[in-house]
Scaffold this motif. Sequence first.
Motif: not given
Length: 145
Positions: A43-49
């Motif tokens: 979920k975090n990666i979809t917001q910031s890689r």
Amino acid sequence: METCMMLTGLDKRPIHANPMTQKKIDEEGNIWFLSPGDSEHNKNITQSRNTQLIYNDTQANTFVSVYGETEIVLDDTILKDLYTSISDNWFNGVDDPNLTALKFTPTNAYYWDTKTNKFISFLKIAKGSITGEKQDIGNKGHLNL
């Protein structure tokens, strides 16, 4: 060092940290992991890689911090390549709809290598504290990627 702490949500507090075992390092130097699609780090990666990997080899008393970007990959060929029987502990086979691959592309890294075991390093630090003399307790520096 195959296991690391993967830090995501670097712009949030607290930062999300999760232990991850790498599955492969490809020819370009990308580090690959398997991950549940519904996980907090996905979920975090979809917001910031932006992602940080922290490795620690306790036997060698060596540490590496690697910063880069992570991409979620759903390619069946890649999933099959990375999947092993150990993965069955987290997934219901290679066809699990919650299975994703994470492709981490490093952009910057830093290492610490004490050259000696923890006890010797501790003694050198203690000696330096008592005598005021700088002790050679290892190497550190940026890695060229």
